[in-house]
Design a protein around this motif. Structure first.
Motif, PDB file in Angstrom:
ATOM      1  N   LYS A   1      -7.182  -2.243   7.666  1.00 37.36           N
ATOM      2  CA  LYS A   1      -8.573  -2.693   7.751  1.00 37.36           C
ATOM      3  C   LYS A   1      -8.787  -3.988   6.975  1.00 37.36           C
ATOM      4  O   LYS A   1      -9.446  -4.909   7.464  1.00 37.36           O
ATOM      5  CB  LYS A   1      -9.511  -1.597   7.242  1.00 37.36           C
ATOM      6  CG  LYS A   1      -9.636  -0.418   8.195  1.00 37.36           C
ATOM      7  CD  LYS A   1     -10.460   0.707   7.605  1.00 37.36           C
ATOM      8  CE  LYS A   1     -11.906   0.332   7.491  1.00 37.36           C
ATOM      9  NZ  LYS A   1     -12.748   1.444   6.989  1.00 37.36           N
ATOM     10  N   GLU A   2      -8.232  -4.062   5.784  1.00 34.48           N
ATOM     11  CA  GLU A   2      -8.392  -5.270   4.969  1.00 34.48           C
ATOM     12  C   GLU A   2      -7.776  -6.487   5.660  1.00 34.48           C
ATOM     13  O   GLU A   2      -8.372  -7.564   5.688  1.00 34.48           O
ATOM     14  CB  GLU A   2      -7.753  -5.058   3.595  1.00 34.48           C
ATOM     15  CG  GLU A   2      -8.012  -6.208   2.651  1.00 34.48           C
ATOM     16  CD  GLU A   2      -7.470  -5.928   1.259  1.00 34.48           C
ATOM     17  OE1 GLU A   2      -6.916  -6.863   0.664  1.00 34.48           O
ATOM     18  OE2 GLU A   2      -7.604  -4.786   0.776  1.00 34.48           O
TER      19      GLU A   2
ATOM     20  N   LEU B   1      -4.331   7.140   4.170  1.00 38.22           N
ATOM     21  CA  LEU B   1      -5.491   6.377   3.691  1.00 38.22           C
ATOM     22  C   LEU B   1      -5.093   4.991   3.200  1.00 38.22           C
ATOM     23  O   LEU B   1      -5.794   4.009   3.460  1.00 38.22           O
ATOM     24  CB  LEU B   1      -6.215   7.153   2.592  1.00 38.22           C
ATOM     25  CG  LEU B   1      -6.906   8.437   3.047  1.00 38.22           C
ATOM     26  CD1 LEU B   1      -7.428   9.224   1.837  1.00 38.22           C
ATOM     27  CD2 LEU B   1      -8.024   8.133   4.026  1.00 38.22           C
ATOM     28  N   ALA B   2      -3.974   4.900   2.492  1.00 34.87           N
ATOM     29  CA  ALA B   2      -3.515   3.604   1.988  1.00 34.87           C
ATOM     30  C   ALA B   2      -3.159   2.666   3.131  1.00 34.87           C
ATOM     31  O   ALA B   2      -3.530   1.484   3.114  1.00 34.87           O
ATOM     32  CB  ALA B   2      -2.311   3.796   1.065  1.00 34.87           C
TER      33      ALA B   2
ATOM     34  N   ARG C   1     -14.017  -3.734   6.240  1.00 29.98           N
ATOM     35  CA  ARG C   1     -14.283  -3.158   4.929  1.00 29.98           C
ATOM     36  C   ARG C   1     -13.396  -1.939   4.700  1.00 29.98           C
ATOM     37  O   ARG C   1     -13.382  -1.027   5.522  1.00 29.98           O
ATOM     38  CB  ARG C   1     -15.745  -2.764   4.862  1.00 29.98           C
ATOM     39  CG  ARG C   1     -16.205  -2.228   3.531  1.00 29.98           C
ATOM     40  CD  ARG C   1     -17.678  -1.957   3.583  1.00 29.98           C
ATOM     41  NE  ARG C   1     -17.963  -0.982   4.630  1.00 29.98           N
ATOM     42  CZ  ARG C   1     -18.650   0.129   4.446  1.00 29.98           C
ATOM     43  NH1 ARG C   1     -19.150   0.393   3.274  1.00 29.98           N
ATOM     44  NH2 ARG C   1     -18.875   0.958   5.431  1.00 29.98           N
ATOM     45  N   PRO C   2     -12.634  -1.892   3.575  1.00 28.27           N
ATOM     46  CA  PRO C   2     -11.842  -0.700   3.268  1.00 28.27           C
ATOM     47  C   PRO C   2     -12.739   0.510   3.035  1.00 28.27           C
ATOM     48  O   PRO C   2     -13.908   0.361   2.730  1.00 28.27           O
ATOM     49  CB  PRO C   2     -11.095  -1.070   1.986  1.00 28.27           C
ATOM     50  CG  PRO C   2     -11.155  -2.550   1.908  1.00 28.27           C
ATOM     51  CD  PRO C   2     -12.439  -2.946   2.594  1.00 28.27           C
ATOM     52  N   GLY C   3     -12.191   1.689   3.186  1.00 29.23           N
ATOM     53  CA  GLY C   3     -12.932   2.920   2.960  1.00 29.23           C
ATOM     54  C   GLY C   3     -13.084   3.712   4.236  1.00 29.23           C
ATOM     55  O   GLY C   3     -12.754   3.238   5.317  1.00 29.23           O
TER      56      GLY C   3
ATOM     57  N   ALA D   1       0.828  -1.211   0.000  1.00 32.27           N
ATOM     58  CA  ALA D   1       0.000   0.000   0.000  1.00 32.27           C
ATOM     59  C   ALA D   1       0.861   1.260   0.000  1.00 32.27           C
ATOM     60  O   ALA D   1       0.572   2.220  -0.729  1.00 32.27           O
ATOM     61  CB  ALA D   1      -0.929  -0.004   1.215  1.00 32.27           C
TER      62      ALA D   1
ATOM     63  N   ASP E   1      -6.427   1.557   4.924  1.00 29.47           N
ATOM     64  CA  ASP E   1      -7.155   0.538   4.156  1.00 29.47           C
ATOM     65  C   ASP E   1      -6.447  -0.817   4.214  1.00 29.47           C
ATOM     66  O   ASP E   1      -7.095  -1.861   4.308  1.00 29.47           O
ATOM     67  CB  ASP E   1      -7.359   0.976   2.710  1.00 29.47           C
ATOM     68  CG  ASP E   1      -8.529   1.930   2.550  1.00 29.47           C
ATOM     69  OD1 ASP E   1      -9.336   2.077   3.498  1.00 29.47           O
ATOM     70  OD2 ASP E   1      -8.647   2.534   1.464  1.00 29.47           O
TER      71      ASP E   1
END
Length: 192
Positions: A160-161, A153-154, A166-168, A97, A157
């Motif tokens: 989270k993944e 943000l990367a 859920r990403p976002g 990421a 995500d």
């Protein structure tokens, strides 16, 4: 009659550590310092590790900037304590990421059991060196608010993944996300 399935709330805790600070000896360790004197954060590592260890966190992520005597050194690399364990899959996801968000050279995931935050934490841990502040081009990227947002943000995500979330920017109905900095909760997001 079929039984109604109840939603199970997913709650995960990840400690994010932003860099360096004073060593236990009292000598100041600014971490990596770039040509324009940009340096890493002012944090005592033993305090960070102790806070993380009592937090009940699922993972520990330490975010750094690299430096080298050669100003041409460049790229992103991630360190873990051992190839065995949960840290490896998170390290690979975060490394990928960050490389994509920065457009950086992929220096890979490496084992470094001597790093204090990897050796002393009780949960799976990794340390990422985003880019070299000693490289003038990468220093400019690291100082850019846009790049900082892309990186944040990367990495979020990717985390989270890996945690099965859920990403976002918004959590799902059965998710709860809490963001901590130095043991203090900064943000809590809930899908409820």
């Amino acid at each position: 009659m079929p039984r109604r399935r109840e939603a199970v709330r997913v709650s995960k805790k990840v400690i994010i550590n932003p860099g360096h600070g004073p060593k236990n000896s009292g000598v100041f360790d600014p971490g990596a310092v770039g040509p324009s004197r940009i340096r890493e954060a002012d944090v005592n590592l033993s305090d960070v590790v102790n806070t993380a260890n009592v937090s009940g966190a699922d993972y520990f992520v330490s975010i750094h900037c690299n430096a080298a005597a050669d100003p041409a050194a460049h790229g992103t690399e991630t360190y873990i304590y051992s190839e065995n364990g949960k840290a490896m899959s998170l390290a690979k996801a975060i490394q990928a990421a960050a490389v994509e968000a920065l457009g950086a050279t992929d220096r890979g995931v490496k084992v470094r059991p001597g790093l204090y935050v990897l050796r002393k934490t009780v949960m799976p841990a990794l340390l990422i060196e985003l880019a070299f502040v000693s490289n003038p081009a990468e220093e400019q990227i690291l100082a850019s608010a846009g790049a900082q947002n892309r990186i944040a943000l990367a990495l979020a995500d990717a985390i989270k993944e890996q945690l099965g979330l859920r990403p976002g920017p918004d959590p799902a109905a059965d998710e709860e996300i809490r963001i901590f900095l130095h043991g203090a909760q900064l943000v809590e997001l809930s899908g409820k």
